[in-house]
Design an enzyme around this catalytic site. Structure first.
Site, PDB file in Angstrom:
ATOM      1  N   HIS A  99       0.712  -1.277   0.125  1.00 29.66           N
ATOM      2  CA  HIS A  99      -0.094   0.164   0.034  1.00 29.66           C
ATOM      3  C   HIS A  99       0.903   1.222  -0.031  1.00 29.66           C
ATOM      4  O   HIS A  99       1.847   1.489   0.536  1.00 29.66           O
ATOM      5  CB  HIS A  99      -0.835   0.132   1.232  1.00 29.66           C
ATOM      6  CG  HIS A  99      -0.171  -0.118   2.430  1.00 29.66           C
ATOM      7  ND1 HIS A  99       0.159  -1.506   2.991  1.00 29.66           N
ATOM      8  CD2 HIS A  99       0.120   0.874   3.579  1.00 29.66           C
ATOM      9  CE1 HIS A  99       0.789  -1.184   4.105  1.00 29.66           C
ATOM     10  NE2 HIS A  99       0.851   0.161   4.564  1.00 29.66           N
ATOM     11  N   HIS A 101       0.586   5.460   1.092  1.00 30.56           N
ATOM     12  CA  HIS A 101      -0.220   6.556   1.771  1.00 30.56           C
ATOM     13  C   HIS A 101      -0.165   7.658   0.952  1.00 30.56           C
ATOM     14  O   HIS A 101       0.898   8.157   0.299  1.00 30.56           O
ATOM     15  CB  HIS A 101       0.342   6.586   3.077  1.00 30.56           C
ATOM     16  CG  HIS A 101       0.560   5.555   3.831  1.00 30.56           C
ATOM     17  ND1 HIS A 101      -0.151   5.495   5.070  1.00 30.56           N
ATOM     18  CD2 HIS A 101       1.475   4.512   3.838  1.00 30.56           C
ATOM     19  CE1 HIS A 101       0.026   4.338   5.509  1.00 30.56           C
ATOM     20  NE2 HIS A 101       1.316   3.738   4.918  1.00 30.56           N
TER      21      HIS A 101
HETATM   22  P1  5GP Z   1       1.884   1.010   7.434  1.00 31.63           P
HETATM   23  O1  5GP Z   1       2.245   1.306   8.704  1.00 31.63           O
HETATM   24  O2  5GP Z   1       1.866  -0.456   7.324  1.00 31.63           O
HETATM   25  O3  5GP Z   1       2.557   1.669   6.383  1.00 31.63           O
HETATM   26  O4  5GP Z   1       0.333   1.493   7.227  1.00 31.63           O
HETATM   27  C1  5GP Z   1      -0.843   0.704   7.594  1.00 31.63           C
HETATM   28  C2  5GP Z   1      -1.903   1.611   7.515  1.00 31.63           C
HETATM   29  O5  5GP Z   1      -3.063   1.113   7.608  1.00 31.63           O
HETATM   30  C3  5GP Z   1      -2.033   2.583   8.897  1.00 31.63           C
HETATM   31  O6  5GP Z   1      -1.931   3.931   8.603  1.00 31.63           O
HETATM   32  C4  5GP Z   1      -3.273   2.116   9.455  1.00 31.63           C
HETATM   33  O7  5GP Z   1      -3.942   3.122   9.963  1.00 31.63           O
HETATM   34  C5  5GP Z   1      -4.295   1.674   8.334  1.00 31.63           C
HETATM   35  N1  5GP Z   1      -5.059   0.599   8.590  1.00 31.63           N
HETATM   36  C6  5GP Z   1      -4.979  -0.704   9.383  1.00 31.63           C
HETATM   37  N2  5GP Z   1      -6.250  -1.280   9.221  1.00 31.63           N
HETATM   38  C7  5GP Z   1      -7.036  -0.842   8.664  1.00 31.63           C
HETATM   39  C8  5GP Z   1      -8.375  -0.849   8.271  1.00 31.63           C
HETATM   40  O8  5GP Z   1      -9.170  -2.091   8.528  1.00 31.63           O
HETATM   41  N3  5GP Z   1      -9.058   0.026   7.532  1.00 31.63           N
HETATM   42  C9  5GP Z   1      -8.482   1.141   7.173  1.00 31.63           C
HETATM   43  N4  5GP Z   1      -9.215   1.863   6.272  1.00 31.63           N
HETATM   44  N5  5GP Z   1      -7.141   1.372   7.245  1.00 31.63           N
HETATM   45  C10 5GP Z   1      -6.634   0.669   7.885  1.00 31.63           C
END
Ligand code: 5GP
Ligand code: ZN
Length: 134
Positions: A99, A101
């Site tokens: 993913h 952001h």
């Molecule tokens: P990472 O730290 O892996 O780059 O980002 C993961 C992101 O996924 C975090 O910003 C977190 O808030 C988001 N996230 C985790 N679970 C969910 C979910 O069930 N729904 C949504 N919309 N975002 C999620």
């Protein structure tokens, strides 16, 4: 992929605040509530991160990232965007489905996304020797 929260969102097993969807990708709001407009863009095909994604998946993802970013700027009143991406747990990836952001930005919005780094430990020539390809 079983037990992947983002695959569950893609399969509509859990809901999301959808911004955009096409055959290959989905963009939806992050539930972190840390900054307005925090958006995640994911491929529908499960891969862990940029390190194992195939080229076609990356191309589709980049297309959607650009589309959503231009939409935020041209139609939603934002002046800029940051695009962030974490790969592997040591680099703060918490959801193991690729993913990116998108953080929409405005002038003087008091948002700071660029990390405060501790300062380089080694001379830049040594780093070049270690990292150069070929
Ligand atoms: P990472 O730290 O892996 O780059 O980002 C993961 C992101 O996924 C975090 O910003 C977190 O808030 C988001 N996230 C985790 N679970 C969910 C979910 O069930 N729904 C949504 N919309 N975002 C999620
Ligand atoms: Zn997944």
């Amino acid at each position: 992929m079983e037990n992947c929260i983002f695959c569950k969102i893609i399969n509509k097993e859990i809901p999301c605040y959808k911004i955009y969807e096409d055959e290959y990708t989905l963009a939806f709001l992050d539930i972190a509530k840390d900054v307005d407009g925090h958006t995640l863009v994911i491929p529908k095909k499960h891969c862990t991160n940029i390190l194992d994604a195939d080229e076609e998946t990356i191309n589709h993802l980049m297309h959607t990232i650009q589309l959503v970013s231009n939409h935020y700027i041209n139609k939603c009143g934002y002046a800029g965007i940051n695009i962030l991406n974490n790969n592997n747990a040591c680099a703060e990836q918490s959801v193991m489905h690729l993913h990116f952001h998108i953080i929409p930005r405005n002038e003087n919005d008091q948002i700071y996304v660029y990390p405060k780094f501790p300062g380089a430990k080694y001379p830049i020539e040594d780093t070049l020797k270690k990292l150069k390809i070929n």
